[in-house]
Design a protein around this motif. Structure first.
Motif, PDB file in Angstrom:
ATOM      1  N   SER A  22      -7.942   3.111  -4.553  1.00 31.11           N
ATOM      2  CA  SER A  22      -7.793   3.466  -3.176  1.00 31.11           C
ATOM      3  C   SER A  22      -6.146   2.873  -3.142  1.00 31.11           C
ATOM      4  O   SER A  22      -6.006   1.881  -2.792  1.00 31.11           O
ATOM      5  CB  SER A  22      -8.369   3.456  -2.454  1.00 31.11           C
ATOM      6  N   PRO A  23      -6.010   3.485  -2.292  1.00 30.51           N
ATOM      7  CA  PRO A  23      -3.899   2.994  -1.535  1.00 30.51           C
ATOM      8  C   PRO A  23      -4.759   1.918  -0.432  1.00 30.51           C
ATOM      9  O   PRO A  23      -3.679   0.900  -0.390  1.00 30.51           O
ATOM     10  CB  PRO A  23      -3.804   4.556  -0.747  1.00 30.51           C
ATOM     11  N   GLN A  24      -5.501   2.272   0.184  1.00 28.38           N
ATOM     12  CA  GLN A  24      -5.884   1.013   0.735  1.00 28.38           C
ATOM     13  C   GLN A  24      -6.693  -1.000   0.480  1.00 28.38           C
ATOM     14  O   GLN A  24      -5.989  -1.692   0.542  1.00 28.38           O
ATOM     15  CB  GLN A  24      -7.181   0.441   1.455  1.00 28.38           C
ATOM     16  N   ALA A  25      -7.210  -0.036  -1.099  1.00 30.91           N
ATOM     17  CA  ALA A  25      -7.366  -1.265  -1.481  1.00 30.91           C
ATOM     18  C   ALA A  25      -5.855  -2.125  -2.838  1.00 30.91           C
ATOM     19  O   ALA A  25      -6.236  -3.161  -2.871  1.00 30.91           O
ATOM     20  CB  ALA A  25      -8.554  -0.500  -2.594  1.00 30.91           C
ATOM     21  N   LEU A  26      -5.298  -1.011  -2.691  1.00 32.90           N
ATOM     22  CA  LEU A  26      -4.161  -1.378  -3.582  1.00 32.90           C
ATOM     23  C   LEU A  26      -3.186  -2.481  -2.020  1.00 32.90           C
ATOM     24  O   LEU A  26      -2.602  -3.309  -2.771  1.00 32.90           O
ATOM     25  CB  LEU A  26      -3.245  -0.521  -3.896  1.00 32.90           C
ATOM     26  N   ARG A  27      -3.207  -1.358  -1.031  1.00 31.23           N
ATOM     27  CA  ARG A  27      -2.712  -2.969   0.055  1.00 31.23           C
ATOM     28  C   ARG A  27      -3.059  -4.036   0.536  1.00 31.23           C
ATOM     29  O   ARG A  27      -2.645  -5.389   0.022  1.00 31.23           O
ATOM     30  CB  ARG A  27      -2.253  -1.717   1.457  1.00 31.23           C
ATOM     31  N   ARG A  28      -4.517  -3.630   0.247  1.00 30.16           N
ATOM     32  CA  ARG A  28      -5.276  -5.576   0.300  1.00 30.16           C
ATOM     33  C   ARG A  28      -5.580  -6.015  -0.285  1.00 30.16           C
ATOM     34  O   ARG A  28      -4.742  -7.246  -0.359  1.00 30.16           O
ATOM     35  CB  ARG A  28      -6.757  -4.983   0.573  1.00 30.16           C
ATOM     36  N   ARG A  29      -5.409  -5.367  -1.458  1.00 23.50           N
ATOM     37  CA  ARG A  29      -5.405  -6.461  -2.908  1.00 23.50           C
ATOM     38  C   ARG A  29      -3.688  -6.733  -3.121  1.00 23.50           C
ATOM     39  O   ARG A  29      -3.647  -7.779  -4.444  1.00 23.50           O
ATOM     40  CB  ARG A  29      -6.169  -6.260  -3.880  1.00 23.50           C
ATOM     41  N   GLY A  30      -3.001  -6.007  -3.060  1.00 24.83           N
ATOM     42  CA  GLY A  30      -1.830  -5.984  -3.969  1.00 24.83           C
ATOM     43  C   GLY A  30      -1.200  -5.358  -5.072  1.00 24.83           C
ATOM     44  O   GLY A  30      -0.755  -6.068  -5.863  1.00 24.83           O
TER      45      GLY A  30
END
Ligand SMILES: [Zn+2]
Length: 240
Positions: free
Chosen positions: A109-117
């Motif tokens: 998800s976009p949120q997970a991508l932002r969090r994990r990079g």
């Protein structure tokens, strides 16, 4: 990656990413879990078989969570090697006899991508591709997902409802890596595979297959680390 991180790693006691045992990255028992004979399963949802090297277990789950959320890059290679074995078996299942192989990692998800990079499934697929250079595996990280709740703890129907119509294609990557539908890349022979860390009911892979079918990409199989018991039956144990 600064000096502090390096020192932190030096002084922190290393623990097994699977079971927490001290002083090892992965203990022998947990490594064994990654070394199982690949098996193929017909999942409850979707049309394509899924190959994994292990049954879903707490230890495998911890390994993946530690890799994706807790910075355990030290277990990238063992996880990627296990995935490479699943991929090899999935290609056997798909009667692959040469030609290009494209890997489509499950989306974050976009949120997970932002969090994990980064996308952990894409990272695993890319490392797996490096570990078996003779197969010329190409990773196409084109799948994206809208935010949905974690699948953990959900029953089969809830999982399916959770992921239904949740995925879409990254238009930039679609154009640059795949070409437009109707382009000449379509006629090239080869095998396409879906990649994920786990598959239980197959709902996530089925949703990926649905989205990819809209651009005439039809994966022959899925390759994962751990298979859950949500499938209908196991098919064709491998001898590799
Ligand atoms: Zn362990």
């Amino acid at each position: 990656m600064g000096l502090l991180t390096g020192f932190g790693e030096l002084f922190l006691p290393r623990r097994c990413a699977g079971c927490g045992r001290e002083d090892v990255s992965l203990c022998t028992a947990c490594l064994h879990l990654l070394g199982g004979i690949p098996r193929a399963m017909e999942p409850r949802y979707g049309q394509i078989p899924v190959v994994g090297v292990s049954e879903y277990s707490t230890q495998i789950s911890h390994m993946v969570v530690n890799f994706k959320d807790n910075g355990r890059r030290d277990i990238l290679d063992p996880l990627a090697l296990a995935l490479a074995r699943s991929i090899t078996a999935a290609l056997e299942l798909a009667h692959h006899s040469g030609g290009r192989v494209r890997l489509f990692p499950a989306p974050s998800s976009p949120q997970a991508l932002r969090r994990r990079g980064r996308s952990h499934t894409a990272a695993l697929a890319r490392r797996a591709a490096q570990l078996v250079p003779e197969l010329s595996l190409e990773v196409i990280d084109v799948l994206l997902t809208r935010h949905h709740h974690d699948q953990v703890g959900l029953g089969a129907h809830a999982r399916e409802a959770n992921v239904a119509r949740s995925q879409y294609l990254n238009p930039t990557i679609l154009d640059s890596a795949i070409g437009r539908p109707g382009g000449e890349t379509e006629s090239e022979s080869g095998v396409d595979l879906l990649i994920d860390d786990f598959s239980t009911t197959g709902a996530t892979l089925a949703e990926s297959a649905r989205v990819l079918a809209s651009v005439q990409i039809r994966p022959a199989a899925g390759a994962v680390l751990g298979l859950g018991r949500g499938g209908t039956r196991f098919v064709s144990p491998f001898t590799v």
